[in-house]
Design a protein around this motif. Structure first.
Motif, PDB file in Angstrom:
ATOM      1  N   THR A  99       0.850  -1.622  -0.200  1.00 52.38           N
ATOM      2  CA  THR A  99      -0.036   0.141   0.150  1.00 52.38           C
ATOM      3  C   THR A  99       1.098   1.328  -0.148  1.00 52.38           C
ATOM      4  O   THR A  99       1.976   1.288   0.989  1.00 52.38           O
ATOM      5  CB  THR A  99      -0.777  -0.019   1.206  1.00 52.38           C
ATOM      6  OG1 THR A  99      -1.773  -1.114   1.200  1.00 52.38           O
ATOM      7  CG2 THR A  99      -1.860   1.294   1.435  1.00 52.38           C
ATOM      8  N   GLY A 100       0.684   1.863  -0.642  1.00 55.01           N
ATOM      9  CA  GLY A 100       1.499   3.187  -0.960  1.00 55.01           C
ATOM     10  C   GLY A 100       1.005   4.596  -0.614  1.00 55.01           C
ATOM     11  O   GLY A 100      -0.515   4.304   0.469  1.00 55.01           O
ATOM     12  N   ILE A 101       1.303   6.005  -0.134  1.00 59.55           N
ATOM     13  CA  ILE A 101       1.295   6.646   0.485  1.00 59.55           C
ATOM     14  C   ILE A 101      -0.328   6.983   0.225  1.00 59.55           C
ATOM     15  O   ILE A 101      -0.723   7.268  -1.003  1.00 59.55           O
ATOM     16  CB  ILE A 101       1.781   7.720  -0.201  1.00 59.55           C
ATOM     17  CG1 ILE A 101       3.401   7.572   0.544  1.00 59.55           C
ATOM     18  CG2 ILE A 101       2.218   9.251   0.354  1.00 59.55           C
ATOM     19  CD1 ILE A 101       4.998   8.207  -0.375  1.00 59.55           C
ATOM     20  N   ILE A 152       7.061   6.711  -6.067  1.00 63.47           N
ATOM     21  CA  ILE A 152       8.263   7.373  -6.553  1.00 63.47           C
ATOM     22  C   ILE A 152       8.857   7.743  -6.235  1.00 63.47           C
ATOM     23  O   ILE A 152      10.533   7.955  -5.877  1.00 63.47           O
ATOM     24  CB  ILE A 152       7.729   7.516  -8.360  1.00 63.47           C
ATOM     25  CG1 ILE A 152       7.359   6.306  -8.961  1.00 63.47           C
ATOM     26  CG2 ILE A 152       9.621   7.816  -9.151  1.00 63.47           C
ATOM     27  CD1 ILE A 152       7.690   5.592 -10.521  1.00 63.47           C
ATOM     28  N   GLY A 153       8.605   9.378  -5.958  1.00 63.25           N
ATOM     29  CA  GLY A 153       9.343  10.699  -5.282  1.00 63.25           C
ATOM     30  C   GLY A 153       9.657  10.326  -4.176  1.00 63.25           C
ATOM     31  O   GLY A 153      11.486  10.544  -3.667  1.00 63.25           O
ATOM     32  N   ALA A 154       8.910   9.090  -3.480  1.00 65.33           N
ATOM     33  CA  ALA A 154       8.700   9.282  -1.649  1.00 65.33           C
ATOM     34  C   ALA A 154      10.274   8.175  -1.924  1.00 65.33           C
ATOM     35  O   ALA A 154      11.088   7.931  -1.177  1.00 65.33           O
ATOM     36  CB  ALA A 154       7.772   8.408  -1.265  1.00 65.33           C
ATOM     37  N   ALA A 201       7.534  14.037 -10.003  1.00 71.49           N
ATOM     38  CA  ALA A 201       7.375  13.689 -10.852  1.00 71.49           C
ATOM     39  C   ALA A 201       9.455  13.826 -11.912  1.00 71.49           C
ATOM     40  O   ALA A 201      10.472  13.565 -12.315  1.00 71.49           O
ATOM     41  CB  ALA A 201       7.059  14.482 -12.361  1.00 71.49           C
ATOM     42  N   ARG A 202       9.610  15.749 -10.818  1.00 69.83           N
ATOM     43  CA  ARG A 202      11.105  15.820 -11.786  1.00 69.83           C
ATOM     44  C   ARG A 202      12.384  15.135 -11.110  1.00 69.83           C
ATOM     45  O   ARG A 202      12.819  14.848 -11.625  1.00 69.83           O
ATOM     46  CB  ARG A 202      10.680  16.857 -10.524  1.00 69.83           C
ATOM     47  CG  ARG A 202      10.125  18.375 -11.591  1.00 69.83           C
ATOM     48  CD  ARG A 202       9.726  20.096 -10.897  1.00 69.83           C
ATOM     49  NE  ARG A 202       9.673  20.648 -11.576  1.00 69.83           N
ATOM     50  CZ  ARG A 202       9.248  22.254 -11.055  1.00 69.83           C
ATOM     51  NH1 ARG A 202       9.442  22.236  -9.788  1.00 69.83           N
ATOM     52  NH2 ARG A 202       9.254  22.699 -12.267  1.00 69.83           N
ATOM     53  N   LEU A 206      15.168  13.690 -12.684  1.00 75.72           N
ATOM     54  CA  LEU A 206      16.429  14.082 -12.441  1.00 75.72           C
ATOM     55  C   LEU A 206      17.288  12.771 -11.891  1.00 75.72           C
ATOM     56  O   LEU A 206      18.745  12.450 -11.419  1.00 75.72           O
ATOM     57  CB  LEU A 206      16.258  14.751 -11.517  1.00 75.72           C
ATOM     58  CG  LEU A 206      16.162  16.286 -12.231  1.00 75.72           C
ATOM     59  CD1 LEU A 206      15.779  17.309 -11.287  1.00 75.72           C
ATOM     60  CD2 LEU A 206      16.963  16.603 -13.279  1.00 75.72           C
ATOM     61  N   SER A 207      16.379  11.643 -12.050  1.00 72.66           N
ATOM     62  CA  SER A 207      17.306  10.684 -11.549  1.00 72.66           C
ATOM     63  C   SER A 207      18.162  10.002 -11.869  1.00 72.66           C
ATOM     64  O   SER A 207      18.562   9.607 -11.154  1.00 72.66           O
ATOM     65  CB  SER A 207      16.018   9.303 -11.002  1.00 72.66           C
ATOM     66  OG  SER A 207      15.756   8.405 -11.810  1.00 72.66           O
TER      67      SER A 207
END
Length: 333
Positions: A99-101, A152-154, A201-202, A206-207
Motif C-alpha cells: 500500500t502506497g502513500i 516513486i518520489g518518496a 515527477a521532477r 532527474l534520477s
C-alpha cells in the motif's frame, strides 16, 4: 583401406543428418526463450478503468513475472483491497500487494463498490517494498508506473542509491507534442500522472534511471464497442471482472468508450516494437507540462503508436488467457 572407412563414416553421417526430422533441426537452432521480465506495477487502479485493463494484460502475458503491485494515489488501502480481489479472482494471489502513500484525490474512485466487496487485510508499505525488492534484484526490475508518481518520489527521497539500481522505469505520463485533443495543432496538455505530483515527477526525470515514457502522444487508444463485446462475452474470470469494473466506471464517469492509456506501457515491456521510442530531454514545468529541450536525452519517449496493431495484440492476449480463481476465492466472493 583406412581412407575408404573414413569416407564411409562421413557419408553415413551426412545421410543421418539429412534424415533427422525437421522438428529436431529447428529445435537445435531455435534460440533460447528469454527469462520473464521482472516487473513491479505501481497503479492507481479503481479510478479510470484503464488500470484494470493494463493489469489484465500483465496477467495474460508470460513474458513478465510480476514481483508485486504497489497501490498509488488517493485511497491506497482501498486500491490494495481491490488488487487483492482481482488477484484472487484470477488465481494470482501469490503476487504481493503493498500500500502506497495516502493522498487527497479529486478523482472519483469509480470502481469502489467492487473494491469494497473485497476482504480487508494489512499490507506492507509500498515504498519499503519497492526498495527491498530492488536490493534483492539489483539491475533486474522494471518498474511500470501507471499512476501519479508520489510513491516513486518518496522512494527516491528515502534511498536514491537503491532506486538507481532499477533496470528501468516505464511510465504512462506526460504529453510531448499532442495532448488529450489528438490533433497536432492543439498542442500538448498537462497530463494527470505528472501534474498530480509535479515534485515527484521532477525527481524521477532527474534520477538518472533509464526512463521509457509513454505520453498522451501514443497512448490514446480507444477500446471500441465490437472489441468490448468480444471481451465481455468471453466468460473468463478476468474478463468477467473487467466487465463489472467497466460498468461501474461507465456509470460513474458517464462515458462509454474507455481509453487504454495504461495498457500501453505494459504492452511496451512485452513487445517494445509496438511503441518505438525517440531519445529526448524532458523537464516538468510548474504547471505539469512535460517540455522537451535540446539537451542530452534523459528519456526514451514513444511519440506514436499504431492503434490497430496494438489492439490486435491486446485482444489476442486477453481472449486466449484462462487464469482462474481458486475454490476458496469463489467462496469468498
Amino acid at each position: 583401406m583406412a581412407s575408404k572407412r573414413l569416407a564411409l563414416v562421413v557419408c553415413i553421417s551426412c545421410v543421418c543428418f539429412w534424415l533427422l526430422p525437421s522438428e529436431t533441426l529447428i529445435a537445435q537452432t531455435k534460440p533460447p526463450v528469454p527469462a520473464p521480465e521482472k516487473v513491479i506495477i505501481d497503479t492507481d487502479i479503481g479510478d479510470d478503468v484503464d488500470d484494470a485493463f493494463a493489469v489484465g494484460l500483465a496477467f495474460a502475458s508470460n513474458e513478465v513475472k510480476i514481483i508485486g503491485f504497489t497501490s498509488a494515489w488517493g485511497d491506497t488501502p482501498l486500491r490494495s483491497q481491490m488488487l487483492d480481489r482481482l488477484l484472487c479472482a484470477t488465481g494470482r494471489s501469490d503476487i504481493p500487494v503493498a500500500t502506497g502513500i495516502i493522498t487527497e484525490s479529486k478523482t472519483s474512485f469509480s470502481q469502489s463498490a467492487w473494491a469494497k466487496a473485497g476482504i480487508e487485510r494489512q499490507h506492507p508499505d509500498a515504498v519499503t517494498f519497492l526498495l527491498d525488492q530492488v536490493k534483492k534484484n539489483p539491475g533486474q526490475i522494471t518498474l511500470v508506473s501507471i499512476a501519479p508518481l508520489t510513491n516513486i518520489g518518496a522512494a527516491i527521497d528515502q534511498d536514491a542509491q537503491t532506486f538507481s539500481k532499477l533496470k528501468r522505469v516505464v511510465v504512462m505520463g506526460g504529453s510531448i507534442r499532442k495532448g488529450y485533443d489528438t490533433r497536432a495543432s492543439a498542442g500538448p496538455d498537462p497530463q494527470y500522472n505528472i501534474y498530480s505530483d509535479i515534485s515527484a515527477a521532477r525527481k524521477l526525470f532527474l534520477s538518472g534511471v533509464p526512463i521509457y515514457l509513454m505520453p498522451l502522444d501514443s497512448t490514446i487508444i480507444p477500446l471500441g464497442e465490437v472489441m468490448r463485446e468480444q471481451l465481455f462475452t468471453a466468460s473468463t474470470p478476468l474478463t468477467d471482472a473487467l466487465t463489472l469494473l467497466y460498468q461501474q466506471w461507465s456509470q460513474s464517469y458517464r462515458l462509454v468508450t474507455p481509453t487504454l492509456f495504461d495498457a500501453v506501457p505494459v504492452a511496451y515491456v512485452i513487445r517494445p516494437e509496438l511503441c518505438p521510442t525517440t531519445p529526448l530531454f524532458i523537464s516538468v514545468d510548474n504547471k505539469g507540462y512535460t517540455r522537451e529541450a535540446s539537451r542530452p536525452a534523459n528519456v526514451q519517449a514513444c511519440l506514436r503508436s499504431d492503434t490497430q496493431q496494438f489492439l490486435q495484440f491486446y485482444m489476442s492476449r486477453l481472449l486466449t488467457q484462462r487464469p482462474a480463481g481458486t475454490e476458496e476465492c469463489r467462496r469468498k466472493y
